[in-house]
Write an enzyme that holds these catalytic residues in place. Structure first.
Site, PDB file in Angstrom:
ATOM      1  N   CYS A  51       0.821  -1.210   0.000  1.00 45.18           N
ATOM      2  CA  CYS A  51       0.000   0.000   0.000  1.00 45.18           C
ATOM      3  C   CYS A  51       0.860   1.268   0.000  1.00 45.18           C
ATOM      4  O   CYS A  51       2.079   1.219   0.106  1.00 45.18           O
ATOM      5  CB  CYS A  51      -0.907  -0.008   1.224  1.00 45.18           C
ATOM      6  SG  CYS A  51       0.003   0.207   2.767  1.00 45.18           S
ATOM      7  N   ALA A  54       3.102   1.709   2.970  1.00 45.68           N
ATOM      8  CA  ALA A  54       4.294   0.856   2.876  1.00 45.68           C
ATOM      9  C   ALA A  54       5.365   1.546   2.022  1.00 45.68           C
ATOM     10  O   ALA A  54       6.553   1.523   2.358  1.00 45.68           O
ATOM     11  CB  ALA A  54       3.938  -0.498   2.285  1.00 45.68           C
ATOM     12  N   ARG A  85      11.872  -5.108   6.708  1.00 47.48           N
ATOM     13  CA  ARG A  85      12.722  -4.815   5.548  1.00 47.48           C
ATOM     14  C   ARG A  85      14.147  -4.719   6.065  1.00 47.48           C
ATOM     15  O   ARG A  85      14.413  -3.995   7.019  1.00 47.48           O
ATOM     16  CB  ARG A  85      12.262  -3.500   4.931  1.00 47.48           C
ATOM     17  CG  ARG A  85      12.902  -3.166   3.598  1.00 47.48           C
ATOM     18  CD  ARG A  85      11.989  -2.198   2.892  1.00 47.48           C
ATOM     19  NE  ARG A  85      12.541  -1.608   1.696  1.00 47.48           N
ATOM     20  CZ  ARG A  85      13.166  -0.418   1.682  1.00 47.48           C
ATOM     21  NH1 ARG A  85      13.352   0.270   2.794  1.00 47.48           N
ATOM     22  NH2 ARG A  85      13.602   0.070   0.544  1.00 47.48           N
ATOM     23  N   HIS A 182       5.837   6.327  -2.465  1.00 50.77           N
ATOM     24  CA  HIS A 182       7.193   6.797  -2.811  1.00 50.77           C
ATOM     25  C   HIS A 182       7.129   8.274  -3.185  1.00 50.77           C
ATOM     26  O   HIS A 182       7.931   9.082  -2.746  1.00 50.77           O
ATOM     27  CB  HIS A 182       7.753   6.048  -4.024  1.00 50.77           C
ATOM     28  CG  HIS A 182       7.830   4.556  -3.863  1.00 50.77           C
ATOM     29  ND1 HIS A 182       7.605   3.701  -4.910  1.00 50.77           N
ATOM     30  CD2 HIS A 182       8.124   3.779  -2.793  1.00 50.77           C
ATOM     31  CE1 HIS A 182       7.760   2.455  -4.495  1.00 50.77           C
ATOM     32  NE2 HIS A 182       8.071   2.476  -3.210  1.00 50.77           N
TER      33      HIS A 182
HETATM   34 FE1  CFM Z   1      13.128   0.154  -5.454  1.00 51.01          FE
HETATM   35 FE2  CFM Z   1      12.513  -2.217  -5.663  1.00 51.01          FE
HETATM   36 FE3  CFM Z   1      11.116  -0.489  -4.111  1.00 51.01          FE
HETATM   37 FE4  CFM Z   1      13.681  -1.254  -3.444  1.00 51.01          FE
HETATM   38 FE5  CFM Z   1      12.673  -3.136  -1.733  1.00 51.01          FE
HETATM   39 FE6  CFM Z   1      11.559  -4.103  -3.961  1.00 51.01          FE
HETATM   40 FE7  CFM Z   1      10.120  -2.418  -2.480  1.00 51.01          FE
HETATM   41 MO1  CFM Z   1      10.700  -4.774  -1.622  1.00 51.01          MO
HETATM   42  S1  CFM Z   1      14.471  -1.577  -5.359  1.00 51.01           S
HETATM   43  S2  CFM Z   1      12.686   0.634  -3.363  1.00 51.01           S
HETATM   44  S3  CFM Z   1      14.564  -2.047  -1.623  1.00 51.01           S
HETATM   45  S4  CFM Z   1      11.248  -0.648  -6.217  1.00 51.01           S
HETATM   46  S5  CFM Z   1      12.722  -5.068  -2.476  1.00 51.01           S
HETATM   47  S6  CFM Z   1      12.147  -4.237  -6.163  1.00 51.01           S
HETATM   48  S7  CFM Z   1       9.527  -4.131  -3.453  1.00 51.01           S
HETATM   49  S8  CFM Z   1      10.961  -2.747  -0.609  1.00 51.01           S
HETATM   50  S9  CFM Z   1       9.263  -0.472  -2.927  1.00 51.01           S
HETATM   51  C1  HCA Z   2       6.841  -3.590   0.950  1.00 54.25           C
HETATM   52  C2  HCA Z   2       8.162  -4.045   1.510  1.00 54.25           C
HETATM   53  C3  HCA Z   2       8.728  -5.248   0.824  1.00 54.25           C
HETATM   54  C4  HCA Z   2       7.946  -6.509   1.142  1.00 54.25           C
HETATM   55  C5  HCA Z   2       8.722  -7.759   0.942  1.00 54.25           C
HETATM   56  C6  HCA Z   2       8.026  -9.004   0.468  1.00 54.25           C
HETATM   57  C7  HCA Z   2      10.209  -5.405   1.288  1.00 54.25           C
HETATM   58  O1  HCA Z   2       6.604  -3.659  -0.250  1.00 54.25           O
HETATM   59  O2  HCA Z   2       6.042  -3.116   1.729  1.00 54.25           O
HETATM   60  O3  HCA Z   2       6.885  -8.964  -0.002  1.00 54.25           O
HETATM   61  O4  HCA Z   2       8.672 -10.035   0.558  1.00 54.25           O
HETATM   62  O5  HCA Z   2      11.071  -5.470   0.462  1.00 54.25           O
HETATM   63  O6  HCA Z   2      10.429  -5.472   2.497  1.00 54.25           O
HETATM   64  O7  HCA Z   2       8.735  -5.050  -0.568  1.00 54.25           O
END
Ligand code: CFM
Ligand code: HCA
Length: 528
Positions: A51, A54, A85, A182
């Site tokens: 969401c 998150a 995370r 983001h």
């Molecule tokens: Fe960029 Fe990602 Fe993301 Fe990420 Fe992550 Fe991710 Fe995420 Mo999980 S590189 S910041 S550190 S888009 S692993 S593939 S999904 S938290 S929002």
């Molecule tokens: C997020 C965080 C997450 C979840 C990880 C997963 C992460 O999207 O809220 O689904 O295994 O990297 O911690 O992407």
């Protein structure tokens, strides 16, 4: 029928119509590679998406170690985003609140009568116990629904305590995924934090690393290499990052954008406001790291820097040569599927290729079309932004406006100076026959597993049990399970070691789930 059609054909007409836009099987027609992305998931379908809260609190703001991040809402959101995370952070001179979970823990009366009083009290308590210089307030769904004015409370707190207090209206229901969060985080950080410092900086090659969250220590490994070459890293956004370093980050010579999806807005806004160019980079994978280091040296154009870059590359390569050859001999010819958030499915294809592993399926939870198609990713060339308003807005990339930020003439003049990597999306790197899926759901996961039979499926916690039950090796690419770093030269070897261990210890293939032999209800009764 091809795999894409075999999966889609099982849907009813309405779902078929929707999902066919999100699934692409790469063919040789390089012109026709478009995909629909960043749209609502189908209600009832088992999506892996998260969401807005998150994306804002968990991803972009959470890693800032010297900020006390306060979740305003019932306790669940704070609790479930607490420490899951693996964004590592070292305590240096300043504060480190990373291990804590702060929440207002709203109850029913707060929902009925309003939660602002409780938020004020939580700030008073936080100040008394922790004395933070910065408090970041993040809203969860109910706060938006009842209309608490968190921005007014933040402004009051700034006055009362002389601190920085920024509120983020990142209620979970906003938008279609983490992506909106983001954006909200980027705008708040840009408006209230970046550029508010004036600490002196001296060195020649000053860079920020944007979109590096130090999962499993990735950022530390990247910084080690950059420092060896002679770069000064002013700020990392936001892995092991601090508000203090962000305040001074506007003094950098170049912004490196590692995760484009979560932080491209700040890169663009810093370019508009401070004239800092940005370069899309990838420190995941041996070849990708080398390419990135060369792109950086090219950007600065200094022959000494170029020479030093080549020396460090040669030295790092020599140190991993033996391990690289060994793991390549173990992994060559294997196939992988990748399903992560918005940038890793692209980055990790490069690393897999270093060891001879082919990607047969790749997808993103919440990427936008530019992450897939790469069309409008022309870096450091937004020469003449029409607007000096640095509040970023989302512009849906339009293939017709490929050169939107530049005149055609200017583009022609600059195009040879643009590193190729910088405007490539995931699709351009995928082999003919492979599958690209946006917002992959659990049904499609099971079906593609059956049809493509990948040796490894790299994804996250929400679907790893689907994979294990199908006897397929699963590694978590969000958290790296308990491992890492996976970035740079040493990280590539760590990754290959973990994958090799998994492939040569195929435990899931030996597990017979109880329901294969008898119905689980009978099994339970028999035990009784
Ligand atoms: Fe960029 Fe990602 Fe993301 Fe990420 Fe992550 Fe991710 Fe995420 Mo999980 S590189 S910041 S550190 S888009 S692993 S593939 S999904 S938290 S929002
Ligand atoms: C997020 C965080 C997450 C979840 C990880 C997963 C992460 O999207 O809220 O689904 O295994 O990297 O911690 O992407």
């Amino acid at each position: 029928m091809r795999e894409r059609e075999l999966v889609l054909d099982q849907y009813n007409a309405k779902v078929y119509k929707n999902r066919k836009e999100h699934i692409l099987q790469i063919d040789d027609d390089t012109e026709n590679r478009t995909i629909t992305a960043n749209t609502r998931s189908i209600p009832g379908i088992i999506t892996n998406r998260g969401c807005c809260y998150a994306g804002c609190k968990g991803v972009v703001l959470g890693p800032l170690k010297d900020a006390l991040t306060l979740t305003h809402g019932p306790i669940g959101c704070g609790f479930y985003s607490w420490g899951t995370r693996r964004n590592k952070a070292k305590t240096e001179n300043g504060e480190n609140f990373i291990q804590y979970c702060f929440s207002t823990d709203m109850q029913e009366p707060d929902i009925v009568f309003g939660g602002e009083t409780k938020l004020r009290k939580a700030i008073d308590e936080a100040m008394e116990l922790f004395h933070p210089k910065t408090i970041l307030i993040c809203s969860t769904c109910p706060v938006g629904l009842i209309g608490d004015d968190i921005h007014a409370v933040a402004a009051e707190a700034e006055k009362k305590y002389g601190i920085t207090c920024v509120a983020f209206s990142c209620e979970g229901y906003k938008g279609v995924s983490q992506s909106g969060g983001h954006h909200i985080a980027n705008n708040g950080v840009m408006r209230h934090i970046i550029g508010t410092g004036d600490a002196p900086v001296s060195k020649k090659y000053k860079v920020n690393i944007l979109g590096e969250y130090n999962i499993g220590g990735d950022g530390w490994e990247t910084e080690r290499i950059l420092k060896r070459i002679g770069y000064e890293v002013l700020a990392v956004l936001t892995g092991d990052g601090s508000v203090e370093s962000l305040r001074n980050s506007h003094q950098a010579d170049l912004n490196l954008v590692m995760c484009h999806r979560s932080i491209n807005y700040i890169a663009e806004m810093m370019h508009t406001k401070y004239g800092i160019h940005w370069l899309k980079v990838n420190f995941i994978g041996i070849e990708a790291t080398i390419q990135t280091l060369r792109d950086m040296a090219d950007y600065f154009g200094d022959s000494e820097l170029k020479q030093r870059t080549e020396e460090v590359i040669a030295d790092e390569l020599a140190a991993i040569a033996e391990a690289h050859t060994y793991f390549r001999s173990k992994l060559e010819g294997k196939t992988a599927a990748l399903y992560v958030g918005g940038s890793r499915s692209h980055h990790y294809q490069a690393l897999l290729a270093d060891f001879g592993i082919t990607t047969v399926l790749a997808g993103y939870e919440f990427a936008h079309r530019d992450d897939y198609e790469g069309r409008d990713m022309l870096p450091f060339i937004k020469e003449d932004a029409d607007s000096k308003n640095i509040e970023s807005i989302t512009v849906e990339p339009d293939p017709e406006k490929f050169h939107a930020f530049l005149s055609k003439e200017k583009y022609e003049e600059l195009k040879d100076k643009i590193p190729l990597n910088s405007y490539k999306g995931l699709i351009q790197d995928m082999k003919s026959g492979s599958i690209v899926v946006d917002d992959l759901n659990h049904f499609e996961t099971e079906e593609f597993l059956r049809l493509l039979k990948p040796d490894i499926f790299l994804s996250g916690i929400k679907d790893k049990y689907v994979l294990q039950k199908a006897n397929v090796l699963s590694r978590q690419l969000h958290s790296y399970d308990y491992s890492g770093p996976y970035s740079g030269f040493n990280g590539a070897i760590n990754f290959a070691r973990d994958i090799t261990m998994g492939i040569y210890t195929p435990v899931w293939k030996f597990v017979v789930p109880p329901w294969k032999n008898h119905s689980t209800l009978q099994a339970t009764l028999a035990e009784v």
